[in-house]
Scaffold this motif. Structure first.
Motif, mmCIF file in Angstrom:
data_model
loop_
_atom_site.group_PDB
_atom_site.id
_atom_site.type_symbol
_atom_site.label_atom_id
_atom_site.label_comp_id
_atom_site.label_asym_id
_atom_site.label_seq_id
_atom_site.Cartn_x
_atom_site.Cartn_y
_atom_site.Cartn_z
ATOM 1 N N VAL A 75 0.818 -1.053 -0.121
ATOM 2 C CA VAL A 75 0.091 0.057 0.203
ATOM 3 C C VAL A 75 0.911 1.336 0.000
ATOM 4 O O VAL A 75 0.550 2.193 -0.806
ATOM 5 C CB VAL A 75 -0.740 0.068 1.179
ATOM 6 N N ILE A 76 1.846 1.092 0.762
ATOM 7 C CA ILE A 76 2.796 2.541 0.961
ATOM 8 C C ILE A 76 3.633 2.553 -0.214
ATOM 9 O O ILE A 76 3.642 3.749 -0.868
ATOM 10 C CB ILE A 76 3.611 2.332 2.283
ATOM 11 N N ALA A 77 3.792 1.665 -0.890
ATOM 12 C CA ALA A 77 4.808 1.616 -2.233
ATOM 13 C C ALA A 77 3.807 2.247 -3.240
ATOM 14 O O ALA A 77 4.308 3.360 -3.742
ATOM 15 C CB ALA A 77 5.314 0.322 -2.852
ATOM 16 N N LYS A 78 2.566 2.028 -3.235
ATOM 17 C CA LYS A 78 1.677 2.199 -4.309
ATOM 18 C C LYS A 78 1.335 3.738 -4.207
ATOM 19 O O LYS A 78 1.406 4.424 -5.035
ATOM 20 C CB LYS A 78 0.163 1.457 -3.881
ATOM 21 N N CYS A 79 0.771 4.222 -2.953
ATOM 22 C CA CYS A 79 0.760 5.554 -2.646
ATOM 23 C C CYS A 79 2.229 6.463 -2.948
ATOM 24 O O CYS A 79 1.626 7.497 -3.293
ATOM 25 C CB CYS A 79 0.035 5.637 -1.452
ATOM 26 N N THR A 80 3.095 6.005 -2.392
ATOM 27 C CA THR A 80 4.259 6.990 -2.566
ATOM 28 C C THR A 80 4.451 7.009 -4.103
ATOM 29 O O THR A 80 5.089 8.125 -4.335
ATOM 30 C CB THR A 80 5.403 6.361 -2.042
ATOM 31 N N ASN A 81 4.434 5.990 -4.688
ATOM 32 C CA ASN A 81 4.719 6.304 -6.350
ATOM 33 C C ASN A 81 3.976 7.224 -7.194
ATOM 34 O O ASN A 81 4.308 7.455 -8.350
ATOM 35 C CB ASN A 81 4.794 4.701 -6.937
ATOM 36 N N ALA A 82 2.653 7.434 -6.672
ATOM 37 C CA ALA A 82 1.718 8.311 -7.182
ATOM 38 C C ALA A 82 2.268 9.451 -7.401
ATOM 39 O O ALA A 82 3.043 9.962 -6.520
ATOM 40 C CB ALA A 82 0.371 8.307 -6.623
ATOM 41 N N ASP A 83 2.097 10.174 -8.691
ATOM 42 C CA ASP A 83 2.673 11.450 -8.588
ATOM 43 C C ASP A 83 2.074 12.402 -7.704
ATOM 44 O O ASP A 83 1.056 12.284 -7.071
ATOM 45 C CB ASP A 83 2.179 11.866 -9.999
ATOM 46 N N LYS A 84 2.793 13.666 -7.455
ATOM 47 C CA LYS A 84 2.264 14.499 -6.688
ATOM 48 C C LYS A 84 0.895 15.179 -6.645
ATOM 49 O O LYS A 84 0.458 15.444 -5.905
ATOM 50 C CB LYS A 84 3.518 15.633 -6.294
ATOM 51 N N ASP A 85 0.629 15.459 -8.075
ATOM 52 C CA ASP A 85 -0.649 16.042 -8.195
ATOM 53 C C ASP A 85 -1.655 15.009 -8.799
ATOM 54 O O ASP A 85 -2.682 15.535 -9.185
ATOM 55 C CB ASP A 85 -0.330 17.286 -9.561
ATOM 56 N N ALA A 86 -1.364 13.712 -8.627
ATOM 57 C CA ALA A 86 -2.216 12.648 -9.092
ATOM 58 C C ALA A 86 -3.244 12.655 -7.972
ATOM 59 O O ALA A 86 -3.511 13.253 -7.123
ATOM 60 C CB ALA A 86 -1.525 11.418 -9.261
ATOM 61 N N CYS A 87 -4.511 12.078 -8.539
ATOM 62 C CA CYS A 87 -5.502 11.714 -7.745
ATOM 63 C C CYS A 87 -5.159 10.839 -6.320
ATOM 64 O O CYS A 87 -4.197 10.158 -6.446
ATOM 65 C CB CYS A 87 -6.453 11.246 -8.489
ATOM 66 N N HIS A 88 -5.789 11.095 -5.310
ATOM 67 C CA HIS A 88 -5.451 10.791 -4.111
ATOM 68 C C HIS A 88 -6.124 9.320 -3.850
ATOM 69 O O HIS A 88 -6.226 9.002 -2.582
ATOM 70 C CB HIS A 88 -5.528 11.787 -2.818
#
Lengths: 143, 910
Positions: free
Chosen positions: A34-47
């Motif tokens: 989960v953490i890898a998934k969320c950290t890899n998301a772009d800064k301005d991406a959908c949360h």
């Protein structure tokens, strides 16, 4: 219904609280994924991200990332708002909440959360009401 | 005098020093014997400063060992601190179950500090073990009856977090009493506990009903919000409750109205909105109560309109409320004006700069698209734009929405966009996207030419991520449309001649088609001019390329073999290539190479007839459900043949062994001859072949037979011999057919089948091979007959319907192999709702062993299916019974059911 809440910094889990039962042995792998998934998301991406049966809602507060896994039927925007409600409650409780409080008062984080969410459902939308019993207990205990 | 005083002073100071030393020594001794445990924060520091995982483990292990020691010594002074440390260690993922009992001791302690940590520990550490639960139930019961609200509150929190069904039953009475407490702090916690209890034990719902109703007349928002949540859950769980709570709609409307109208209240204000959390919960409950009920919908129309128009949409909270409102408006029987308003809100959402809002908009459109397709169509261009968004979550939702929006009128434009999307999509999207493209093209394609073009583009765009069913659908489409074969083969040749060899599916489709219809390519019917040598060159490139997978090479080799009957000059070089494979390292290819070589030498006279074109595949592409039904019907004139019948029976019985060869050889050859030669032209167009374990033994000891019969049997006797006649519609996976159609080894056939089962389960079970009867020389040789075993299922064991309730149907078909029964379960979603989290659990009597394979999927769209294979080993041949438990999610609620299947056909164990 929310299933768990994680706080992560620098890609490692700093705090985890499970609202519903999950087998302890599977937790570390789930958390890492989960953490890898969320950290890899772009800064301005959908949360909001999909993770099997759950929707992950994550939000950055300074260096810390808060993640909640909830059912797909939950209102994602409201969970997103809940994360800020929780952080605001922590701010109010600790004076100014920072990562050092995760280090020093980890059990307090659990207690504040417990006053706000039980069994994965929001218990108290008012920060003041949520904190008052904890503060009262603190005074009783310190006596 | 002075001297004496001095010496006295010295004496006393020496005494002092000695005493001090003794004290210090005592202290040091104490410390060594029982050092104070380090504090939690120091432990965290130590762990964090560990540079490697091994170092961290060492710190944790040392600390755990120490904590265990203190637990054993019943040290109650530091118990609290030690448990706190253990909780941290537990959070890091290390085992900490040995702290469970200590938590219970802390809970029983009269001190608040201990209780808090104890309950916290219980919440985090307890697993599903029963003995500990029993102990904690007693502590909880005591504390729930405590006179202090905080102790009660702690107990309620813990119960809400860990309640098991047993605990729920034991403590429901206490919770119900606290639900009526005069203290709001206790009431709200009791309400959440009640929620958890009814989730665990739905029967207890009745008990909470009276107390729940009064929660709504509350001022405290905490109680209101938990009350609404509790009612929502009750309504979701039981239709009776839903009917009962219809009458609270006016109350809810009033609460919502007060919230909107109320002025600023600092306590519940979030960015200028009064308690958005409560608003959202109420809107959700209204949606459930108003769904399909025009009276209730009527009552809430006004307030929904009010919320929709008055809510500030510049902030996240406002949008969260609008989002919930739109969902409610679309779900209830609202006025058309209101629906327009809702769709317009979504339109605004779609254009919002905030990605979260855009995601939510797509999500909502996806949920309402079934209810109001035309309204969603209006936003089509915006949705198509979202396909190009940088954000993966948004693109995924947009893709799903696009497929929901495709219809006969817009398929051309939509497909164009989706193909562009598919080309650039992440690998994880390609498989689903290409499958859905195929389904959409199947349903709405304006003409066959366009359909073929689209499928080829899909295969090309998805590269190596094409699922097997797309490959087979494409092949099947080309095979069954005679008019477009020349065009298709021309196109495919163009692809193949410039193909990049790393994309397997395209090569597979191309080689299959060129193998079948290569003559169209050469006689100028296709729109290209090709030299035979060019074809051979390309095939050589494919066959020796290291990038090509074995499967692709199998396709290519079979295809090349087929070409040997289509080409005129290059037959010699084909023979060379094929025989070169006789020494290939891959056993499968080697076998094909050797077997095909035989067709150039010993059986050259049969090569032409054997390599005839495959008859077109009929029936349903892509979707195995209809084929499944067809697979059971067996009606054909050949049924009457006693030889054939007996052979079938013999071979399909699981006890087959070597002796079958000697005893039934006669029958076998007769039957085969009958099948191959004795069929009247035009009669019994299709024949189903059945593989059985016995086939391998036939292969192992080939008996000498005479002339033509022997030839046929040499070739076909190697194939699984028994043939069950059937004129059912074929729904086969062409990929498999092409695997197997020219081969003559059961091992290979079985290989082909087994290799494919994972990817094309539906088609495999549904599969029936076709064997069209020769018309020209029907008496001596088969012209284009291949016996193609497709289905491992034994037609002698009928399938059963294991379950058909709650919008879910489970069909089971069976295959027997010695003592192992393989149950192919086909679950069909017969409801109108999307099913997710499908879970099928089963248990069998102790003397049986059960093995469950992973299901093909866990979610089903309405009327979609999934398959799951269940293997049951039944060595003692006892009657098969099965207990099953089913659960899935539909419409946001969990459906659970269990039951026993006792009507398995007795043939399974006899």
């Amino acid at each position: 219904m929310m299933h768990y809440l994680l706080i992560s910094k620098d890609g490692s889990v700093q705090f985890s609280h499970y609202f519903t039962h999950s087998s302890p042995s599977s937790r570390p792998t789930t958390e890492a994924r989960v953490i890898a998934k969320c950290t890899n998301a772009d800064k301005d991406a959908c949360h909001f991200l999909e993770d099997g049966p759950h929707t992950l809602v994550f939000r950055w507060f300074g260096p810390c990332m808060f993640v909640v896994a909830a059912d797909h039927s939950e209102n994602e925007l409201m969970i997103y708002e809940f994360l800020s409600l929780y952080v605001n409650a922590l701010h109010k409780y600790f004076g100014k909440f920072s990562e050092k409080h995760i280090l020093l008062n980890i059990e307090r984080l659990h207690m504040v959360l417990e006053e706000m969410v039980v069994a994965g459902e929001l218990l108290e939308p008012s920060i003041r009401n949520a904190l008052s019993p904890i503060q009262m207990l603190d005074t009783i205990s310190s006596r | 005098m002075n001297k004496a005083r001095d010496s006295l002073g010295t004496m006393s100071s020496i005494k002092q020093v000695i005493n001090d030393a003794v004290e210090k020594g005592k202290e040091v001794y104490e410390k060594v014997r029982q050092p104070n445990p380090i504090r939690l924060r120091d432990l965290i520091r130590q762990i964090r400063s560990a540079k490697t995982a091994a170092e961290e483990r060492a710190v944790v292990n040392r600390e755990c060992a120490y904590i265990r020691l203190t637990f054993r010594e019943e040290d109650s002074v530091w118990r609290c601190r030690n448990v706190a440390k253990l909780l941290y260690i537990h959070m890091l993922g290390y085992p900490a179950h040995f702290g469970q009992m200590e938590c219970l001791k802390l809970i029983a302690s009269p001190r608040f500090t201990d209780k808090r940590i104890g309950y916290l520990g219980a919440m985090l550490l307890l697993d599903e073990r029963q003995d500990v639960h029993l102990l904690i139930t007693n502590s909880l019961k005591n504390d729930l009856n405590s006179s202090t609200q905080f102790v009660q509150g702690l107990a309620l929190c813990t119960l809400g977090a860990i309640a098991s069904p047993e605990m729920s039953r034991d403590l429901a009475g206490e919770v119900e009493r606290l639900l009526k407490s005069s203290n709001a702090y206790i009431r709200k916690k009791a309400a959440v506990c009640a929620l958890r209890i009814i989730l665990k034990v739905p029967e207890l719902m009745e008990m909470f009903l009276p107390a729940t109703r009064s929660l709504l007349s509350e001022k405290n928002h905490g109680v209101l919000i938990t009350g609404v949540t509790l009612i929502t859950e009750m309504c979701l769980q039981s239709p009776d409750m839903l009917a009962h709570f219809k009458k609270i709609v006016p109350n809810l409307v009033r609460i919502l109205k007060n919230l909107i109208m109320a002025g600023y209240s600092p306590e519940h204000d979030v960015q200028g909105v009064s308690d958005p959390f409560l608003q959202v919960k109420i809107l959700k409950l209204l949606r459930i109560l108003g769904c399909g009920d025009s009276d209730a919908s009527e009552t809430m129309n006004d307030i929904l309109a009010q919320v929709a128009t008055n809510t500030e949409s510049s902030k996240n909270v406002g949008n969260a409320i609008l989002y919930e409102t739109v969902l409610s408006i679309m779900d209830i029987k609202s006025e058309s004006g209101l629906r327009v308003l809702a769709i317009n809100i979504l339109g605004r959402f779609l254009l919002n700069a905030d990605k979260n809002i855009r995601y939510v908009a797509l999500n909502t459109l996806l949920r309402v698209v079934h209810a109001d397709n035309s309204a969603v169509q209006r936003h089509r261009s915006t949705i198509l734009e979202c396909l190009k968004d940088a954000d993966i979550s948004i693109r995924k939702r947009a893709m799903e929405l696009c497929f929901a929006l495709i219809n006969g009128n817009n398929i051309r434009t939509m497909m164009k966009e989706l193909l562009t999307f598919l080309e650039n999509a992440e690998p994880e999207f390609k498989a689903t996207c290409s499958s859905k493209c195929v389904l959409a093209a199947e349903k709405y394609s304006p003409n066959v030419r366009w359909h073929i073009d689209t499928l080829l583009k899909v295969v090309e765009a998805a590269g190596n991520h094409v699922p097997d069913d797309v490959v087979s659908s494409t092949i099947q489409l080309i095979s069954e449309t005679r008019a477009e074969q020349a065009y298709a083969v021309g196109e495919l040749w163009r692809h193949l001649s410039v193909a990049q060899l790393e994309f397997q599916p395209m090569i597979q489709v191309s080689t299959w088609c060129i193998g079948e219809f290569g003559d169209l390519l050469l006689n100028g019917q296709a729109d290209v001019t090709v030299e035979e040598t060019q074809i051979i060159e390309i095939y050589q490139k494919i066959l020796w390329a290291s990038q090509c997978s074995i499967t692709t090479k199998e396709y290519a080799l079979t295809s090349l073999m087929k070409l040997s009957a289509r080409l005129n000059q290059e037959v010699g070089s084909i023979q060379q290539v094929v025989s070169a494979f006789g020494s290939h390292l891959n056993i499968e290819l080697q076998q094909r190479g050797i077997e095909y070589s035989q067709l150039f030498t010993r059986h050259n006279h049969m090569r032409g007839p054997l390599l005839e074109r495959m008859p077109p595949f009929e029936g349903v592409r892509g979707n195995g459900t209809e084929g499944e039904k067809g697979g059971i019907a067996i009606t054909n004139g050949l049924d009457n043949s006693p030889d054939n019948q007996s052979l079938l029976n013999d071979l399909s019985s699981p006890n087959n062994n070597n002796n079958i060869n000697s005893t039934h050889e006669n029958n076998e050859s007769n039957a085969l001859l009958l099948l191959l030669g004795g069929i009247e032209p035009g009669e019994g167009d299709t024949v189903q072949a059945v593989t059985s374990p016995a086939t391998s033994t036939i292969n192992a000891t080939p008996a000498p037979r005479s002339t033509v019969n022997a030839d046929i049997l040499d070739l076909l006797g190697l194939e699984p011999g028994p043939t069950a006649p059937s004129n059912t519609t074929t729904s086969t996976s062409p990929a498999q057919l092409s695997h197997t159609n020219n081969s003559s080894s059961p091992a290979l056939l079985l290989d082909g089948l087994l290799n494919n089962t994972s990817s094309t389960t539906t088609t495999t079970t549904a599969g029936i091979a076709s064997l069209s009867t020769p018309t020209a020389n029907s008496t001596t040789l088969p012209t284009n007959n291949f016996i193609i075993p497709q289905s491992l299922s034994q037609p002698s064991v009928p399938g059963i319907v294991a379950y058909d309730k709650n919008g879910m149907k489970l069909d089971m078909t069976f295959e027997i192999q010695d003592s192992v029964t393989t149950i192919n379960m086909l679950a069909t979603n017969t409801s109108l709702a999307q099913v997710t989290d499908f879970l099928f659990q089963a248990a069998v009597p102790k003397s049986l062993q059960l093995q469950m394979m992973t299901p093909s999927s866990t979610s089903m769209a309405p009327s979609a299916t999934l398959t799951q294979v269940i293997k049951v080993n039944n060595p003692s041949k006892v009657p098969l019974r099965m207990r099953m438990r089913l659960s899935w999610q539909a419409n946001g609620s969990v459906v659970q059911d269990q039951g026993e299947i006792s009507h398995f056909p007795p043939a399974l164990w006899q």
